[in-house]
Design an enzyme around this catalytic site. Sequence first.
Site, short mmCIF file in Angstrom:
data_model
loop_
_atom_site.label_atom_id
_atom_site.label_comp_id
_atom_site.label_asym_id
_atom_site.label_seq_id
_atom_site.Cartn_x
_atom_site.Cartn_y
_atom_site.Cartn_z
N ASP A 214 -3.81 64.93 -32.90
CA ASP A 214 -3.37 66.23 -32.40
C ASP A 214 -4.12 66.61 -31.12
O ASP A 214 -5.06 65.94 -30.70
CB ASP A 214 -3.55 67.31 -33.47
N ASP B 2 -8.04 75.25 -45.27
CA ASP B 2 -6.78 75.64 -45.91
C ASP B 2 -5.92 74.43 -46.31
O ASP B 2 -4.76 74.59 -46.66
CB ASP B 2 -5.97 76.56 -44.97
N HIS C 284 -5.12 71.88 -44.25
CA HIS C 284 -4.30 71.25 -43.21
C HIS C 284 -4.82 69.86 -42.86
O HIS C 284 -6.01 69.58 -42.94
CB HIS C 284 -4.15 72.15 -41.97
N GLU D 63 -0.40 73.08 -40.63
CA GLU D 63 -0.86 74.23 -41.40
C GLU D 63 -0.04 74.40 -42.69
O GLU D 63 1.06 73.85 -42.80
CB GLU D 63 -0.73 75.49 -40.55
#
Length: 256
Positions: free
Chosen positions: A63, A132, A134, A139
């Site tokens: 990413d 979280d 990801h 996400e």
Amino acid sequence: MEIIIQPTAEAATEIAARIIAKLLREKPDAVLGLATGSTPLRLYQKLADMKLDWSRATTFNLDEYTGLPREHPQSYHSFMWENLFRHINIRPENIHIPDGNAADIPAMCADYEKAIRDAGGIDLQLLGIGSDGHIGFNEPSSSLASRTRIKTLTGRTRSDNARFFGSPENVPLHVVTMGIGTIMEARTNLMLAFGENKAAAIAGTVEGPVTADNPASVLQFHPSAKVCLDEPAASQLKRADYYRWVYDNKPDWQSW
Ligand code: GLP
């Protein structure tokens, strides 16, 4: 999934380094998927110290932020050059990182997917995990079949990453990331997670239901996913004793 729990992040990193070194020795033209964040820093240092031959290897990063100049110290281009690429003998033309400044982001994403296919697919994808759940920058609520595309970061991820940018508002809102479908096509996925703030996400990943609410949980469907943890990151796993037992009793031919 193979869950490898070690007393420290250092020991867990050592195992990950051995897995990658073995791949590069057995397959010098391996295609590696790479990750950023603080988690793989120690691993990159170790891989550099091992003086492996990267001359035929190809890499694809997961990413990148959009709108940050490549030279920005927090761009993932800068991160990868600073922490790995300048220390190894990889050919610059074999390095691939999504271009967060492309004029046509969807076209760049399609080209990125094609480049992965043309390289023969990813042999081993290294992964961290967000608090979280990801992976890459996928996400919660990301499609479990998604491909490389633009995403909007959650407030939580921007807060988590604020330490690199001074404040959450300075963290770019948009990113480009390999999709979950892209990650799932890697032949092996190797996840590292350290520290107590990853414990809940790891428990969901390994023992929770498969859900887009914790994107990493999709790895339960992957035929070859390894998860290297330190004790704090493993602290919410119900079956931790079993995972330790399995690891301690691996047949010789399965060890690295
Ligand atoms: C970012 C990256 C992820 C990484 C995550 C965790 O969001 N895009 O690939 O896994 O941060 O980062 P850290 O390792 O710093 O906890």
